[in-house]
Each structure stands twice: as C-alpha cells, then as structure tokens.
Scaffold this motif. Sequence first.
Motif, PDB file in Angstrom:
ATOM      1  N   ALA A 147       0.685   7.530  -2.089  1.00  0.00           N
ATOM      2  CA  ALA A 147       1.212   6.363  -2.810  1.00  0.00           C
ATOM      3  C   ALA A 147       0.142   5.673  -3.641  1.00  0.00           C
ATOM      4  O   ALA A 147       0.448   4.736  -4.390  1.00  0.00           O
ATOM      5  CB  ALA A 147       1.820   5.371  -1.825  1.00  0.00           C
ATOM      6  N   ASN A 148      -1.110   6.127  -3.519  1.00  0.00           N
ATOM      7  CA  ASN A 148      -2.222   5.503  -4.243  1.00  0.00           C
ATOM      8  C   ASN A 148      -2.758   6.409  -5.339  1.00  0.00           C
ATOM      9  O   ASN A 148      -2.694   7.634  -5.232  1.00  0.00           O
ATOM     10  CB  ASN A 148      -3.372   5.187  -3.275  1.00  0.00           C
ATOM     11  CG  ASN A 148      -3.003   4.133  -2.265  1.00  0.00           C
ATOM     12  OD1 ASN A 148      -2.160   3.271  -2.517  1.00  0.00           O
ATOM     13  ND2 ASN A 148      -3.626   4.190  -1.093  1.00  0.00           N
ATOM     14  N   LYS A 268       0.187   3.216  -6.800  1.00  0.00           N
ATOM     15  CA  LYS A 268       0.787   3.767  -8.018  1.00  0.00           C
ATOM     16  C   LYS A 268       1.811   2.828  -8.638  1.00  0.00           C
ATOM     17  O   LYS A 268       1.973   2.796  -9.864  1.00  0.00           O
ATOM     18  CB  LYS A 268       1.417   5.124  -7.704  1.00  0.00           C
ATOM     19  CG  LYS A 268       0.387   6.211  -7.444  1.00  0.00           C
ATOM     20  CD  LYS A 268       1.043   7.548  -7.138  1.00  0.00           C
ATOM     21  CE  LYS A 268      -0.015   8.628  -6.908  1.00  0.00           C
ATOM     22  NZ  LYS A 268       0.576   9.935  -6.535  1.00  0.00           N
ATOM     23  N   ARG A 269       2.473   2.009  -7.817  1.00  0.00           N
ATOM     24  CA  ARG A 269       3.456   1.075  -8.366  1.00  0.00           C
ATOM     25  C   ARG A 269       2.800  -0.001  -9.230  1.00  0.00           C
ATOM     26  O   ARG A 269       3.488  -0.651 -10.040  1.00  0.00           O
ATOM     27  CB  ARG A 269       4.251   0.432  -7.227  1.00  0.00           C
ATOM     28  CG  ARG A 269       3.387  -0.391  -6.285  1.00  0.00           C
ATOM     29  CD  ARG A 269       4.189  -0.921  -5.098  1.00  0.00           C
ATOM     30  NE  ARG A 269       3.342  -1.616  -4.147  1.00  0.00           N
ATOM     31  CZ  ARG A 269       2.924  -2.867  -4.270  1.00  0.00           C
ATOM     32  NH1 ARG A 269       3.326  -3.579  -5.325  1.00  0.00           N
ATOM     33  NH2 ARG A 269       2.148  -3.421  -3.364  1.00  0.00           N
ATOM     34  N   LEU A 270       1.481  -0.197  -9.049  1.00  0.00           N
ATOM     35  CA  LEU A 270       0.783  -1.226  -9.825  1.00  0.00           C
ATOM     36  C   LEU A 270      -0.034  -0.645 -10.986  1.00  0.00           C
ATOM     37  O   LEU A 270      -0.627  -1.398 -11.757  1.00  0.00           O
ATOM     38  CB  LEU A 270      -0.145  -2.032  -8.909  1.00  0.00           C
ATOM     39  CG  LEU A 270       0.529  -2.823  -7.800  1.00  0.00           C
ATOM     40  CD1 LEU A 270      -0.511  -3.524  -6.937  1.00  0.00           C
ATOM     41  CD2 LEU A 270       1.517  -3.841  -8.369  1.00  0.00           C
TER      42      LEU A 270
END
Length: 372
Positions: A147-148, A268-270
């Motif tokens: 996720a990163n 990753k969302r940021l």
Amino acid sequence: MVYTVPVANVGPGTPGGQVLRQHWHPIGVSADLAPGKARPLRVLGEEFTLYRGQSGKPFIVGARCAHRLTWLHTGWVEDDCIRCFYHGWKYDGDGQCVEMPAENDTFARKIQIPNYRAVDYAGLIFGYFGPGEPPPMWQFDQFDNDANQVVSAIRPPGVWPMNYFQAVENGVDPVHTAFVHRASEPHWNGVPEVDGVETEYGFEITATRTRNDGEEKDVRVTHYFFPNLFRITIYLVTGADHQFDHFIWFVPVDDENTLMISNTVIPKRLVPEVPFFIKGAGRGWTPTSHQELMAADRGPQSVTEEDYTAMVGQGRIADRTNERLGRSDRVIIKLRQMWTRKIEALELRAAGVPGGTGGRRPNVVNEHADED
C-alpha cells in the motif's frame, strides 16, 4: 572535556571503521545503476567497483585489476562478469579471474581480487564490507507494504564535506529543529524537553513541546538504529494524517565526506498530493550554493540547506576539544557512551575476550553536562 573515542575515523583497521564494517550500508539508488553498467565506489575510506550484471544482480569487487592496477569500472560488463579495459582480464562477481586473453588458464585460477556482498532492497543498493557472514539485512514493514510507495534518493548535493558522525549527533539532537529549521518547519518551533531511551536497536528519542500555555503536549519521536540510520516523521503537506516515515542513512565516504541516502514512505493513496516530492522537485543545488551558505551571502532556503549550513559549518571533522555540552545534550552523551561500549566490545572480541566493556569506564566527554 574532550571526547576521545575515535568514531570519526572510518578506514580499515580503525576502531570506528571496524564497528561500521559489521553492518550493511546503502551505497546508491537501485534505479541509478542499469544492467551492464559499472561505476567507481568510495565508502568507508576505501575504493571499490560496483556493477550490475546482465542478470540484474549487483556486485561489488575490488577497485583495480590485479594485472596492471588500472580502474576496473572503466571496463565492460559481460553477463555477470566484468572485463578490464586495459588487457582484458575478466572477473566474476566473486572477484575470481576467469579469463586472461594473453595468458593460460592455470594462471587465471590463481588470481582473485576482493569481493563483497551486495543486494537490492527497497529501492536501494546495499553493501556489506566486513569480515565473515553479514548480519541480517535491514527490513522494515513500511518498505514491504504494497500500500506504500517508497521514494529513494541521495540528498543534495550528493557528497557532504563533513564527517558522518556530525550527522549522527545532529540526528539525536531535536533541539536544533527549533532554530535551524524555524523557517522551513514552523510546526517544530519551540524548544523541546529532550530524552532518549536505549533500545535493542539504538535509541528512541523524544522531543516534548508544551503548547497552549501548558494545556497540551506535542511529542515528536525519533528512532536511531545503530550505527547510522534514523527514522523520523516529516510533513510534506498540511495535516496530521500526512506525516510520512522518512528513513535516512549517514554513510561515510571517508573521514571527511558523507553521503545521505534516504527512503521516504508515502501511502499510495496520498501520492497525488505530493507530486513535487515524487519527482524530486525542490531539492535543487547549484555550484555556488556551498560558498553562498558558508559565507552567509544568503540564508538557507530549504531543510537540506539549513542542515548543510549547521553541520558543514562545524568543519570537515568537528573539533570537540572546546565544546561545552548542556542538559539538553543528554542523548548526545548517551550516544557517545554507546559507541564507546561497541568499540571496546569489538576490541575485546578481537583479543579473544568475550563480553562487553570489560569493566572499563566509558571514555566520554561531559558525562555530567553543564546545567547552567
């Protein structure tokens, strides 16, 4: 008042150098070394050849060909071997000579140059330059989480003209942020109360600031991983949810020069919110920056320039003979005590004596720091 433990010297056979050689060190960004490419490498006061074989695996061997001692990195990478530019001697990743075009095969089998462990991990190339089997490789959940996104970088301007231990001491000194970074990081303004607790990996350092007339406390935690890695949180955009884990190694090139190699972990969302950081914008450096900063022709304009001004301003190797440490420097004192123990333990093991400091009192400056 003098700190006399020789941590600043990093070359072969020096106490500090021997301790550092017990650990893995990042030596470059993986993406910067393509398959089939070689380059010179200087680390811990020694010269090496770093190359990436056609298989994609990195290798570290001696800097020079055993024949006539020319630089090996100027040659050609062939499969997972490297061939010397001068007379074509060819070496595999273990440093074994496997071909001498003008000699017979029996001679080649007698020639081997030094070789060292190399591995890619989390966007960086790591090397182990010590004797025997290396310790376990660095491993962090943040790097391995799908996720990163991990952003790997060498901090400008590349090689910093200063000893690595100045950066290590700066890392355990949260008070400097209130002054050095007061323009770039106003969220860390205010002089903190500092403490450091020794852990199995190094230190956990806390900087506690009192806000709103004492009604609330703001605590920043820094993790120091012996011998030269730090994990801190950094703000790239406003908001408590936008603190990112920043890992930075202070890697000695030699006694007077240091590389700062980092991994920043971004969910990753940021990623869309920090495109400037992903692309490396805002980290620029010009050929005149050093002179301008050291002469105070202008003030620093980024966190990097602020740190550069403070640490490089101490000199190539800080002269600690006249320093006066205070109460807020307690973690620096603890750090020096830790290094003293590590050096003494290694010396005792080398002499065949198991155990730690052997009952000797740590040789540390200002064990009882000035309170005034």
